[in-house]
Design a protein around this motif. Structure first.
Motif, mmCIF file in Angstrom:
data_model
loop_
_atom_site.group_PDB
_atom_site.id
_atom_site.type_symbol
_atom_site.label_atom_id
_atom_site.label_comp_id
_atom_site.label_asym_id
_atom_site.label_seq_id
_atom_site.Cartn_x
_atom_site.Cartn_y
_atom_site.Cartn_z
ATOM 1 N N PHE A 148 -11.139 -28.520 10.592
ATOM 2 C CA PHE A 148 -10.269 -27.366 10.780
ATOM 3 C C PHE A 148 -10.977 -26.158 10.181
ATOM 4 O O PHE A 148 -11.394 -26.207 9.017
ATOM 5 C CB PHE A 148 -8.931 -27.575 10.074
ATOM 6 C CG PHE A 148 -8.227 -28.834 10.501
ATOM 7 C CD1 PHE A 148 -7.388 -28.832 11.597
ATOM 8 C CD2 PHE A 148 -8.431 -30.023 9.811
ATOM 9 C CE1 PHE A 148 -6.758 -29.999 12.002
ATOM 10 C CE2 PHE A 148 -7.804 -31.193 10.209
ATOM 11 C CZ PHE A 148 -6.963 -31.178 11.303
ATOM 12 N N LEU B 290 -10.620 -26.037 15.816
ATOM 13 C CA LEU B 290 -10.294 -27.445 15.655
ATOM 14 C C LEU B 290 -11.411 -28.217 16.327
ATOM 15 O O LEU B 290 -11.755 -27.944 17.484
ATOM 16 C CB LEU B 290 -8.955 -27.782 16.319
ATOM 17 C CG LEU B 290 -8.579 -29.265 16.352
ATOM 18 C CD1 LEU B 290 -8.392 -29.800 14.933
ATOM 19 C CD2 LEU B 290 -7.309 -29.457 17.168
ATOM 20 N N TYR C 254 -13.241 -32.211 16.830
ATOM 21 C CA TYR C 254 -13.179 -33.665 16.706
ATOM 22 C C TYR C 254 -14.589 -34.212 16.855
ATOM 23 O O TYR C 254 -15.307 -33.828 17.774
ATOM 24 C CB TYR C 254 -12.275 -34.257 17.793
ATOM 25 C CG TYR C 254 -12.415 -35.749 17.946
ATOM 26 C CD1 TYR C 254 -11.796 -36.610 17.053
ATOM 27 C CD2 TYR C 254 -13.182 -36.291 18.967
ATOM 28 C CE1 TYR C 254 -11.930 -37.979 17.182
ATOM 29 C CE2 TYR C 254 -13.318 -37.663 19.105
ATOM 30 C CZ TYR C 254 -12.696 -38.497 18.211
ATOM 31 O OH TYR C 254 -12.828 -39.847 18.342
ATOM 32 N N TRP D 71 -12.213 -35.015 11.730
ATOM 33 C CA TRP D 71 -11.532 -33.812 12.214
ATOM 34 C C TRP D 71 -12.006 -32.657 11.358
ATOM 35 O O TRP D 71 -12.170 -32.808 10.142
ATOM 36 C CB TRP D 71 -10.015 -33.936 12.079
ATOM 37 C CG TRP D 71 -9.366 -34.812 13.096
ATOM 38 C CD1 TRP D 71 -8.966 -36.097 12.924
ATOM 39 C CD2 TRP D 71 -9.043 -34.475 14.439
ATOM 40 N NE1 TRP D 71 -8.410 -36.579 14.081
ATOM 41 C CE2 TRP D 71 -8.441 -35.599 15.026
ATOM 42 C CE3 TRP D 71 -9.209 -33.324 15.212
ATOM 43 C CZ2 TRP D 71 -7.995 -35.614 16.345
ATOM 44 C CZ3 TRP D 71 -8.763 -33.344 16.521
ATOM 45 C CH2 TRP D 71 -8.172 -34.461 17.080
ATOM 46 N N ARG E 245 -14.657 -24.190 6.701
ATOM 47 C CA ARG E 245 -14.163 -25.365 7.414
ATOM 48 C C ARG E 245 -13.790 -26.492 6.458
ATOM 49 O O ARG E 245 -14.482 -26.722 5.464
ATOM 50 C CB ARG E 245 -15.227 -25.827 8.401
ATOM 51 C CG ARG E 245 -15.538 -24.751 9.431
ATOM 52 C CD ARG E 245 -16.892 -24.852 10.072
ATOM 53 N NE ARG E 245 -17.216 -26.130 10.645
ATOM 54 C CZ ARG E 245 -16.991 -26.487 11.907
ATOM 55 N NH1 ARG E 245 -16.435 -25.659 12.731
ATOM 56 N NH2 ARG E 245 -17.361 -27.679 12.329
ATOM 57 N N HIS F 264 -14.544 -29.372 20.814
ATOM 58 C CA HIS F 264 -14.188 -28.199 20.020
ATOM 59 C C HIS F 264 -13.197 -27.338 20.788
ATOM 60 O O HIS F 264 -13.302 -27.180 22.008
ATOM 61 C CB HIS F 264 -15.442 -27.369 19.721
ATOM 62 C CG HIS F 264 -15.134 -26.033 19.130
ATOM 63 N ND1 HIS F 264 -14.834 -25.876 17.800
ATOM 64 C CD2 HIS F 264 -15.045 -24.811 19.685
ATOM 65 C CE1 HIS F 264 -14.590 -24.594 17.569
ATOM 66 N NE2 HIS F 264 -14.714 -23.930 18.703
#
Length: 161
Positions: free
Chosen positions: A25, A44, A46, A23, A156, A64
């Motif tokens: 962020f 966010l 994945y 993940w 990030r 995304h």
């Protein structure tokens, strides 16, 4: 548009498997090439387990979702790549087509279909975490007459599972 993004985020979080590779962020700022309003950007992302893993390169599918302070939103998915350097350093790149909606009139990118590309560099730490800086660009790739584009500069935080 906000309800669409909230629904997409809910599905995104609930339907992705718990055995996710990573993940990510992100928080940053937008930079419009058109007369758009620059603002805060939240991301966010994945990343699934890689389907190709070689000595220093891995490829995986990813998804995304991005929101801005002006209410702009993007949801997309595509290919992600990582080059793993020495000492925990890495370079990430991705290309993810998706759908974009402008929250402010001046933030239109010419079409709903956009392609997000990203290039980032980061450092992995103990405990399956990493930090990176990245620049991403959204463009309709000439699918519409207007193609102003938008950049996002972000910091990030990565969590591997």
């Amino acid at each position: 548009m906000r309800s669409l993004l909230i629904t997409a985020l809910s599905l995104f979080v609930c339907l992705t498997p718990a055995s996710a590779q990573e993940w990510v962020f992100g928080v940053g700022a937008t930079d419009f090439r058109a007369p758009g309003e620059d603002s805060l950007a939240l991301d966010l992302e994945y990343r699934h387990r890689p389907f190709v893993e070689r000595r220093v390169v891995s490829l995986a599918w990813g998804a995304h979702m991005g929101l801005t302070g002006e209410g702009d939103g993007f949801v997309g998915g595509g290919l992600w790549a990582r080059w793993q350097g020495q000492g925990g350093w890495f370079v990430d790149a991705s290309v993810m087509p998706g759908l974009y909606g402008a929250g402010a009139a001046g933030n239109s990118l010419g079409a709903a279909v956009q392609i997000r590309s990203l290039l980032g560099v980061g450092k992995a730490f103990a405990g399956n975490t990493a930090l990176s800086v990245a620049i991403s660009h959204k463009s309709n790739a000439g699918l519409a007459d207007a193609n102003p584009g938008m950049n996002v500069y972000s910091l990030r935080y990565h969590i591997r599972f």
